[in-house]
Design a protein around this motif. Structure first.
Motif, mmCIF file in Angstrom:
data_model
loop_
_atom_site.group_PDB
_atom_site.id
_atom_site.type_symbol
_atom_site.label_atom_id
_atom_site.label_comp_id
_atom_site.label_asym_id
_atom_site.label_seq_id
_atom_site.Cartn_x
_atom_site.Cartn_y
_atom_site.Cartn_z
ATOM 1 N N LEU A 92 6.040 8.260 -13.997
ATOM 2 C CA LEU A 92 5.159 8.634 -14.935
ATOM 3 C C LEU A 92 3.889 7.664 -15.089
ATOM 4 C CD1 LEU A 92 7.090 10.245 -18.208
ATOM 5 C CD2 LEU A 92 5.633 11.345 -16.482
ATOM 6 N N LYS A 93 4.321 6.380 -14.803
ATOM 7 C CA LYS A 93 3.187 5.455 -14.743
ATOM 8 C C LYS A 93 2.161 5.400 -13.769
ATOM 9 C CE LYS A 93 6.001 1.948 -17.344
ATOM 10 N NZ LYS A 93 6.963 0.541 -17.172
ATOM 11 N N SER A 94 2.692 6.072 -12.689
ATOM 12 C CA SER A 94 2.103 6.087 -11.322
ATOM 13 C C SER A 94 0.985 7.419 -11.356
ATOM 14 C CB SER A 94 2.751 6.317 -10.126
ATOM 15 O OG SER A 94 3.671 7.374 -10.200
ATOM 16 N N ILE A 95 1.180 8.088 -12.508
ATOM 17 C CA ILE A 95 0.497 9.394 -12.853
ATOM 18 C C ILE A 95 -0.798 9.422 -13.363
ATOM 19 C CG2 ILE A 95 0.307 11.853 -13.287
ATOM 20 C CD1 ILE A 95 3.388 11.874 -12.605
ATOM 21 N N ALA A 96 -1.998 9.632 -13.074
ATOM 22 C CA ALA A 96 -3.148 9.308 -14.010
ATOM 23 C C ALA A 96 -3.345 7.957 -14.672
ATOM 24 C CB ALA A 96 -3.096 10.756 -14.861
ATOM 25 N N GLY A 97 -2.753 7.024 -13.773
ATOM 26 C CA GLY A 97 -3.178 5.677 -14.366
ATOM 27 C C GLY A 97 -2.015 5.582 -15.536
ATOM 28 N N GLY A 98 -0.983 5.997 -15.683
ATOM 29 C CA GLY A 98 -0.157 5.848 -16.797
ATOM 30 C C GLY A 98 -0.551 6.495 -17.920
ATOM 31 N N LYS A 99 -1.511 7.491 -18.017
ATOM 32 C CA LYS A 99 -1.998 8.005 -19.276
ATOM 33 C C LYS A 99 -0.876 8.955 -19.925
ATOM 34 C CE LYS A 99 -6.797 7.559 -18.975
ATOM 35 N NZ LYS A 99 -7.003 6.643 -17.962
ATOM 36 N N THR A 100 -0.762 9.151 -21.159
ATOM 37 C CA THR A 100 0.338 10.190 -21.737
ATOM 38 C C THR A 100 -0.291 11.350 -21.729
ATOM 39 O OG1 THR A 100 -0.429 10.040 -23.914
ATOM 40 C CG2 THR A 100 1.208 8.179 -23.146
ATOM 41 N N TYR A 101 0.599 12.212 -22.041
ATOM 42 C CA TYR A 101 -0.116 13.996 -22.195
ATOM 43 C C TYR A 101 -1.170 13.961 -23.170
ATOM 44 C CZ TYR A 101 0.092 18.772 -23.188
ATOM 45 O OH TYR A 101 -0.272 20.160 -23.727
ATOM 46 N N ALA A 102 -0.895 13.320 -24.299
ATOM 47 C CA ALA A 102 -1.968 13.098 -25.349
ATOM 48 C C ALA A 102 -3.175 12.804 -24.769
ATOM 49 C CB ALA A 102 -1.627 12.784 -26.434
ATOM 50 N N GLN A 103 -3.340 11.544 -24.093
ATOM 51 C CA GLN A 103 -4.416 10.771 -23.732
ATOM 52 C C GLN A 103 -5.089 11.728 -22.837
ATOM 53 O OE1 GLN A 103 -2.435 7.274 -22.509
ATOM 54 N NE2 GLN A 103 -3.110 6.167 -24.291
ATOM 55 N N LEU A 104 -4.417 12.237 -21.717
ATOM 56 C CA LEU A 104 -4.998 13.277 -20.747
ATOM 57 C C LEU A 104 -5.822 14.566 -21.308
ATOM 58 C CD1 LEU A 104 -2.292 13.345 -17.880
ATOM 59 C CD2 LEU A 104 -4.593 12.401 -18.099
ATOM 60 N N GLY A 105 -5.425 14.716 -22.467
ATOM 61 C CA GLY A 105 -5.833 15.651 -23.407
ATOM 62 C C GLY A 105 -7.310 15.252 -23.630
ATOM 63 N N ASP A 106 -7.431 14.100 -23.966
ATOM 64 C CA ASP A 106 -8.780 13.614 -24.341
ATOM 65 C C ASP A 106 -9.823 13.592 -23.083
ATOM 66 O OD1 ASP A 106 -8.160 13.181 -26.924
ATOM 67 O OD2 ASP A 106 -7.389 11.247 -26.625
ATOM 68 N N VAL A 107 -9.161 13.242 -21.950
ATOM 69 C CA VAL A 107 -9.851 13.072 -20.802
ATOM 70 C C VAL A 107 -10.420 14.542 -20.319
ATOM 71 C CG1 VAL A 107 -9.661 12.812 -18.220
ATOM 72 C CG2 VAL A 107 -8.545 11.251 -20.013
ATOM 73 N N LEU A 134 -11.665 17.735 -13.204
ATOM 74 C CA LEU A 134 -10.981 18.386 -14.270
ATOM 75 C C LEU A 134 -9.687 19.114 -13.742
ATOM 76 C CD1 LEU A 134 -10.725 19.387 -17.175
ATOM 77 C CD2 LEU A 134 -12.540 21.245 -16.576
ATOM 78 N N THR A 135 -9.712 19.606 -12.530
ATOM 79 C CA THR A 135 -8.707 20.357 -11.817
ATOM 80 C C THR A 135 -7.573 19.433 -11.772
ATOM 81 O OG1 THR A 135 -10.133 21.956 -10.905
ATOM 82 C CG2 THR A 135 -7.900 21.615 -9.860
ATOM 83 N N ASP A 136 -8.019 18.249 -10.992
ATOM 84 C CA ASP A 136 -6.614 17.231 -10.784
ATOM 85 C C ASP A 136 -6.272 16.618 -12.287
ATOM 86 O OD1 ASP A 136 -7.518 17.140 -8.207
ATOM 87 O OD2 ASP A 136 -8.703 15.373 -8.098
ATOM 88 N N THR A 137 -7.019 16.691 -13.310
ATOM 89 C CA THR A 137 -6.421 16.182 -14.470
ATOM 90 C C THR A 137 -5.464 17.022 -15.161
ATOM 91 O OG1 THR A 137 -8.621 14.750 -15.085
ATOM 92 C CG2 THR A 137 -7.046 15.461 -17.125
ATOM 93 N N ASN A 138 -5.975 18.426 -15.110
ATOM 94 C CA ASN A 138 -5.086 19.433 -15.307
ATOM 95 C C ASN A 138 -3.734 19.547 -14.859
ATOM 96 O OD1 ASN A 138 -7.062 20.351 -16.909
ATOM 97 N ND2 ASN A 138 -7.908 22.204 -15.660
ATOM 98 N N THR A 139 -3.733 19.249 -13.486
ATOM 99 C CA THR A 139 -2.636 19.198 -12.590
ATOM 100 C C THR A 139 -1.775 17.981 -13.073
ATOM 101 O OG1 THR A 139 -3.428 20.286 -10.694
ATOM 102 C CG2 THR A 139 -1.377 19.145 -10.348
ATOM 103 N N ALA A 140 -2.219 16.892 -13.268
ATOM 104 C CA ALA A 140 -1.642 15.604 -13.851
ATOM 105 C C ALA A 140 -1.028 15.978 -15.085
ATOM 106 C CB ALA A 140 -2.607 14.627 -13.788
ATOM 107 N N ARG A 141 -1.859 16.520 -16.072
ATOM 108 C CA ARG A 141 -1.376 16.701 -17.412
ATOM 109 C C ARG A 141 -0.062 17.667 -17.281
ATOM 110 N NH1 ARG A 141 -3.803 19.440 -22.790
ATOM 111 N NH2 ARG A 141 -2.898 17.745 -24.359
ATOM 112 N N GLU A 142 -0.102 18.495 -16.679
ATOM 113 C CA GLU A 142 1.037 19.506 -16.619
ATOM 114 C C GLU A 142 2.220 18.727 -15.978
ATOM 115 O OE1 GLU A 142 2.380 23.805 -14.523
ATOM 116 O OE2 GLU A 142 0.398 22.992 -14.329
ATOM 117 N N THR A 143 2.144 17.843 -14.889
ATOM 118 C CA THR A 143 3.169 17.174 -14.659
ATOM 119 C C THR A 143 3.824 16.091 -15.392
ATOM 120 O OG1 THR A 143 2.274 17.281 -12.289
ATOM 121 C CG2 THR A 143 3.859 15.781 -12.465
#
Length: 214
Positions: A92-107, A134-143
């Motif tokens: 999980l640390k290697s996905i989206a810079g280690g951001k959590t699901y909640a943090q990716l929502g802000d992104v 945004l598409t990449d972030t959506n995919t990362a957040r789902e993962t």
């Protein structure tokens, strides 16, 4: 009160208390067995298997438990803790810079606002680039959501197994205490059986003299 009577009361009381502790130990053992069986059943149904030793990455090999459980099916609380923290947590640390699901929502919200601004300014290039982000972030957040959910479930199973382990430890203490009290109680009853019915407590000689002088 006669010595025999006191021995009977104390001995019987200790035996009864030993019985209560024995019952408590049996209840705790039952709870411990239920927790262990439940955790094992639920985890086994997930059909999760640790990576074999030859497929572990350099980072994964730094985890002692991933090496220890390599190639094994996941069916215990300790294994669940290892898989959740050392395997899922690591990736999980290697996905989206280690951001959590909640943090990716802000992104996501920030990117949506920037896309809206770019569209208002008729900046097609910027809007397209932001949309891709945004598409990449959506995919990362789902993962990340799936990973965090599985990690949470595994850690819950680990926590439940720890309650079972604590119950087993408490049961052992109850059994030991029960055995000790049973021995003491039995000794008291044996002493009562050997004590003459009319025997009282022995009075020290000096105390007897003091009482006779008064």
């Amino acid at each position: 009160m006669k010595r025999k009577t006191l021995d009977l009361i104390v001995g019987a009381g200790l035996v009864v208390l030993a019985g209560l502790l024995l019952v408590a130990g049996l209840v705790l053992t039952s709870n411990a067995n239920f927790a262990n069986d439940y955790v094992k059943t639920q985890l086994s149904q997930q059909q999760i298997t640790f990576k074999t030793a030859d497929t572990l990455t350099a980072e994964e090999k730094q985890s002692a438990c991933l090496v220890q459980y390599a190639g094994q099916p996941l069916n215990s609380g300790k294994q669940a803790e290892c898989y959740a923290n050392e395997f899922i947590g690591l990736h999980l640390k290697s996905i989206a810079g280690g951001k959590t699901y909640a943090q990716l929502g802000d992104v996501q919200n920030d990117l949506k606002a920037k896309i809206a601004d770019a569209q208002k300014a008729n900046d097609t290039t910027a809007a397209t680039d932001l949309q891709k982000q945004l598409t990449d972030t959506n995919t990362a957040r789902e993962t990340v959501f799936k990973g965090e959910t599985l990690r949470g479930l595994l850690l819950t199973s680990y926590g439940f197994s720890e309650f079972g382990a604590k119950a087993a430890q408490a049961a052992l203490v109850a059994y030991l205490a029960s055995g000790l009290l049973l021995l003491l109680g039995a000794a008291g009853l044996v002493h009562a059986a050997r004590t003459p019915r009319n025997q009282g407590f022995a009075v020290p000689e000096t105390t007897a003299k003091e009482l006779s002088n008064t």
